[in-house]
Design a protein around this motif. Structure first.
Motif, PDB file in Angstrom:
ATOM      1  N   LYS A 121     -18.425 -11.586 -15.124  1.00  0.00           N
ATOM      2  CA  LYS A 121     -18.680 -11.609 -16.565  1.00  0.00           C
ATOM      3  C   LYS A 121     -18.694 -13.043 -17.083  1.00  0.00           C
ATOM      4  O   LYS A 121     -19.567 -13.424 -17.879  1.00  0.00           O
ATOM      5  N   LEU A 122     -17.740 -13.859 -16.635  1.00  0.00           N
ATOM      6  CA  LEU A 122     -17.710 -15.269 -17.037  1.00  0.00           C
ATOM      7  C   LEU A 122     -18.924 -16.018 -16.511  1.00  0.00           C
ATOM      8  O   LEU A 122     -19.505 -16.856 -17.208  1.00  0.00           O
ATOM      9  N   ARG A 123     -19.301 -15.716 -15.280  1.00  0.00           N
ATOM     10  CA  ARG A 123     -20.437 -16.414 -14.684  1.00  0.00           C
ATOM     11  C   ARG A 123     -21.741 -16.091 -15.411  1.00  0.00           C
ATOM     12  O   ARG A 123     -22.617 -16.947 -15.551  1.00  0.00           O
ATOM     13  N   ARG A 124     -21.866 -14.870 -15.871  1.00  0.00           N
ATOM     14  CA  ARG A 124     -23.104 -14.440 -16.528  1.00  0.00           C
ATOM     15  C   ARG A 124     -23.188 -14.888 -17.987  1.00  0.00           C
ATOM     16  O   ARG A 124     -24.270 -14.801 -18.600  1.00  0.00           O
ATOM     17  N   GLU A 125     -22.075 -15.333 -18.556  1.00  0.00           N
ATOM     18  CA  GLU A 125     -22.111 -15.774 -19.956  1.00  0.00           C
ATOM     19  C   GLU A 125     -22.583 -17.220 -20.016  1.00  0.00           C
ATOM     20  O   GLU A 125     -21.895 -18.127 -19.546  1.00  0.00           O
ATOM     21  N   ASP A 172     -25.911 -28.384 -17.020  1.00  0.00           N
ATOM     22  CA  ASP A 172     -25.279 -28.263 -15.693  1.00  0.00           C
ATOM     23  C   ASP A 172     -24.551 -26.937 -15.514  1.00  0.00           C
ATOM     24  O   ASP A 172     -24.175 -26.591 -14.397  1.00  0.00           O
ATOM     25  N   PHE A 173     -24.327 -26.196 -16.609  1.00  0.00           N
ATOM     26  CA  PHE A 173     -23.601 -24.932 -16.521  1.00  0.00           C
ATOM     27  C   PHE A 173     -24.514 -23.738 -16.289  1.00  0.00           C
ATOM     28  O   PHE A 173     -24.049 -22.607 -16.232  1.00  0.00           O
ATOM     29  N   ARG A 174     -25.823 -23.975 -16.131  1.00  0.00           N
ATOM     30  CA  ARG A 174     -26.762 -22.857 -16.044  1.00  0.00           C
ATOM     31  C   ARG A 174     -26.465 -21.922 -14.872  1.00  0.00           C
ATOM     32  O   ARG A 174     -26.583 -20.714 -14.997  1.00  0.00           O
ATOM     33  N   GLY A 175     -26.087 -22.466 -13.726  1.00  0.00           N
ATOM     34  CA  GLY A 175     -25.864 -21.621 -12.554  1.00  0.00           C
ATOM     35  C   GLY A 175     -24.585 -20.802 -12.621  1.00  0.00           C
ATOM     36  O   GLY A 175     -24.567 -19.626 -12.251  1.00  0.00           O
ATOM     37  N   MET A 176     -23.504 -21.398 -13.114  1.00  0.00           N
ATOM     38  CA  MET A 176     -22.200 -20.743 -13.108  1.00  0.00           C
ATOM     39  C   MET A 176     -21.714 -20.340 -14.492  1.00  0.00           C
ATOM     40  O   MET A 176     -20.629 -19.777 -14.636  1.00  0.00           O
ATOM     41  N   LEU A 178     -20.045 -19.887 -18.060  1.00  0.00           N
ATOM     42  CA  LEU A 178     -18.734 -20.306 -18.558  1.00  0.00           C
ATOM     43  C   LEU A 178     -17.696 -20.404 -17.452  1.00  0.00           C
ATOM     44  O   LEU A 178     -16.679 -21.076 -17.604  1.00  0.00           O
ATOM     45  N   LEU A 179     -17.945 -19.736 -16.328  1.00  0.00           N
ATOM     46  CA  LEU A 179     -16.999 -19.810 -15.215  1.00  0.00           C
ATOM     47  C   LEU A 179     -16.835 -21.252 -14.764  1.00  0.00           C
ATOM     48  O   LEU A 179     -15.720 -21.701 -14.480  1.00  0.00           O
ATOM     49  N   GLY A 180     -17.935 -21.992 -14.705  1.00  0.00           N
ATOM     50  CA  GLY A 180     -17.866 -23.397 -14.305  1.00  0.00           C
ATOM     51  C   GLY A 180     -17.032 -24.213 -15.268  1.00  0.00           C
ATOM     52  O   GLY A 180     -16.212 -25.038 -14.851  1.00  0.00           O
ATOM     53  N   LEU A 181     -17.216 -23.997 -16.562  1.00  0.00           N
ATOM     54  CA  LEU A 181     -16.454 -24.751 -17.564  1.00  0.00           C
ATOM     55  C   LEU A 181     -14.978 -24.387 -17.516  1.00  0.00           C
ATOM     56  O   LEU A 181     -14.108 -25.270 -17.579  1.00  0.00           O
ATOM     57  N   HIS A 182     -14.677 -23.111 -17.405  1.00  0.00           N
ATOM     58  CA  HIS A 182     -13.276 -22.674 -17.302  1.00  0.00           C
ATOM     59  C   HIS A 182     -12.591 -23.349 -16.108  1.00  0.00           C
ATOM     60  O   HIS A 182     -11.463 -23.839 -16.225  1.00  0.00           O
ATOM     61  N   ASN A 183     -13.269 -23.368 -14.968  1.00  0.00           N
ATOM     62  CA  ASN A 183     -12.664 -23.958 -13.774  1.00  0.00           C
ATOM     63  C   ASN A 183     -12.476 -25.464 -13.906  1.00  0.00           C
ATOM     64  O   ASN A 183     -11.454 -26.009 -13.489  1.00  0.00           O
ATOM     65  N   ILE A 210     -18.519 -27.706 -10.387  1.00  0.00           N
ATOM     66  CA  ILE A 210     -19.391 -26.556 -10.612  1.00  0.00           C
ATOM     67  C   ILE A 210     -19.910 -26.031  -9.275  1.00  0.00           C
ATOM     68  O   ILE A 210     -20.012 -24.817  -9.062  1.00  0.00           O
ATOM     69  N   ASN A 211     -20.199 -26.944  -8.362  1.00  0.00           N
ATOM     70  CA  ASN A 211     -20.688 -26.542  -7.037  1.00  0.00           C
ATOM     71  C   ASN A 211     -19.612 -25.804  -6.249  1.00  0.00           C
ATOM     72  O   ASN A 211     -19.887 -24.800  -5.588  1.00  0.00           O
ATOM     73  N   ILE A 212     -18.377 -26.285  -6.321  1.00  0.00           N
ATOM     74  CA  ILE A 212     -17.274 -25.620  -5.624  1.00  0.00           C
ATOM     75  C   ILE A 212     -16.920 -24.302  -6.314  1.00  0.00           C
ATOM     76  O   ILE A 212     -16.448 -23.357  -5.671  1.00  0.00           O
ATOM     77  N   THR A 213     -17.167 -24.217  -7.620  1.00  0.00           N
ATOM     78  CA  THR A 213     -17.030 -22.934  -8.315  1.00  0.00           C
ATOM     79  C   THR A 213     -17.978 -21.913  -7.704  1.00  0.00           C
ATOM     80  O   THR A 213     -17.608 -20.756  -7.467  1.00  0.00           O
ATOM     81  N   ASP A 214     -19.203 -22.341  -7.412  1.00  0.00           N
ATOM     82  CA  ASP A 214     -20.177 -21.464  -6.771  1.00  0.00           C
ATOM     83  C   ASP A 214     -19.694 -21.038  -5.388  1.00  0.00           C
ATOM     84  O   ASP A 214     -19.850 -19.870  -4.997  1.00  0.00           O
ATOM     85  N   LEU A 215     -19.076 -21.942  -4.661  1.00  0.00           N
ATOM     86  CA  LEU A 215     -18.552 -21.617  -3.332  1.00  0.00           C
ATOM     87  C   LEU A 215     -17.427 -20.584  -3.441  1.00  0.00           C
ATOM     88  O   LEU A 215     -17.399 -19.595  -2.705  1.00  0.00           O
TER      89      LEU A 215
END
Length: 304
Positions: A121-125, A172-176, A178-183, A210-215
């Motif tokens: 849900k966070l990733r899709r927002e 830069d947050f397009r891929g992840m 809000l999950l990227g920002l939270h992390n 953000i890249n490690i968030t994706d990992l």
């Protein structure tokens, strides 16, 4: 014709093995006086080694009640355990430990499923610069990492100082999402010197985070993180456990990057892929906990 015969043969071999296995389980229960779930709980210590086997047993059970237990609501876990023990004809008064063990494992199983949904849900927002809450988090990230350097404007080259690729971090947050920002915000609050990341060759905090968030996300949704989370979360894995894991992966990736000593940033994908494979190998060990020395509650992070 040969292909058809091969398929038919494989089908009957499968049926034979399935019947043989069920017959073997029936004999083992008669000999030991214990059902498969009892044997799993008795022979395996708490954590991933036990929970993974219970999860597999329930998933491949021929009984719909056992299969549906994997998708039980957390509030229904205790009732589900009672139903399973009744189904298996296990007396809870003479076998109280089985209910306790099953409950702990089932909380982990349904908790992992809930965690995947929460993270997804966070990733899709998407990041929305018109949303004051999103903007507040972004400003908090800057103030945490550069407390002595006020931003000259919302759109500024200063964002590159903390590792964003352009003048506006939202791109830069397009891929992840809000999950990227939270992390990133959680990592910036952790007891880890962000400046250490800047010492690596061509290495920037934000975009790598953000890249490690994706990992971390890929490890979670693939189920690879079950080993780790079942070993560190006594009951339901939570978002805090996931963020703790992300912080650990960031620190370990930094060390791995230094060890690899790449020539420049063009080698990032190679190093990341090699690091990913190493983590996957570690997680194949059912006793593995990526960060075993502290629980999520021990990670010194400031709440959003």
């Amino acid at each position: 014709m040969k292909h058809f015969l091969r398929v038919v043969t494989q089908f009957f071999v499968f049926l034979y093995c399935k019947c043989l296995w069920r017959g073997l389980k029936f004999v083992i229960r008669k000999v030991t006086g214990r059902c498969e779930l009892q044997r799993i709980c008795h022979n395996n210590k708490p954590g991933a080694r036990r929970t993974l086997k219970i999860e597999s047993s329930l998933r491949y059970s021929k009984n719909e009640l056992c299969q549906s237990a994997l998708s039980a609501h957390p509030d229904r876990v205790e009732k589900t355990i009672d139903d399973i023990m009744t189904l298996k004809k296990v007396n809870p008064d003479t076998n109280p430990q089985l209910g306790i063990s099953l409950q702990a494992s089932l909380f982990q199983i349904v908790g992992y499923r809930s965690l995947v949904s929460e993270v997804e849900k966070l990733r899709r927002e998407p990041y929305d610069c018109e949303n004051p809450d999103h903007e507040e988090m972004l400003m908090k990230l800057w103030k945490t990492l550069r407390p002595d350097s006020p931003l000259t404007g919302r759109i500024s080259k200063q964002w590159c100082e903390i590792g964003f690729q352009g003048n506006d971090p939202k791109t830069d947050f397009r891929g992840m999402g809000l999950l990227g920002l939270h992390n990133l915000l959680k990592m910036s609050k952790a007891e880890w010197e962000q400046k250490n990341f800047d010492k690596a060759i061509g290495y920037s905090f934000a975009i790598v985070g953000i890249n490690i968030t994706d990992l971390a996300y890929s490890l979670l949704v693939s189920g690879a993180l079950k080993t780790h989370l079942y070993n560190v979360a006594p009951e339901m894995p939570s978002l805090s456990h996931f963020q703790q894991t992300f912080c650990y992966l960031m620190q370990e990736f930094h060390r791995f990057w230094i060890e690899e000593d790449p020539c420049d940033i063009m080698e990032f994908n190679r190093v990341r892929s090699k690091f990913h494979r190493r983590v996957l190998r570690q997680l194949k060990n059912p006793d593995m906990a990526l960060c075993p020395h502290f629980a999520a509650s021990d990670l010194h992070l400031v709440n959003l």
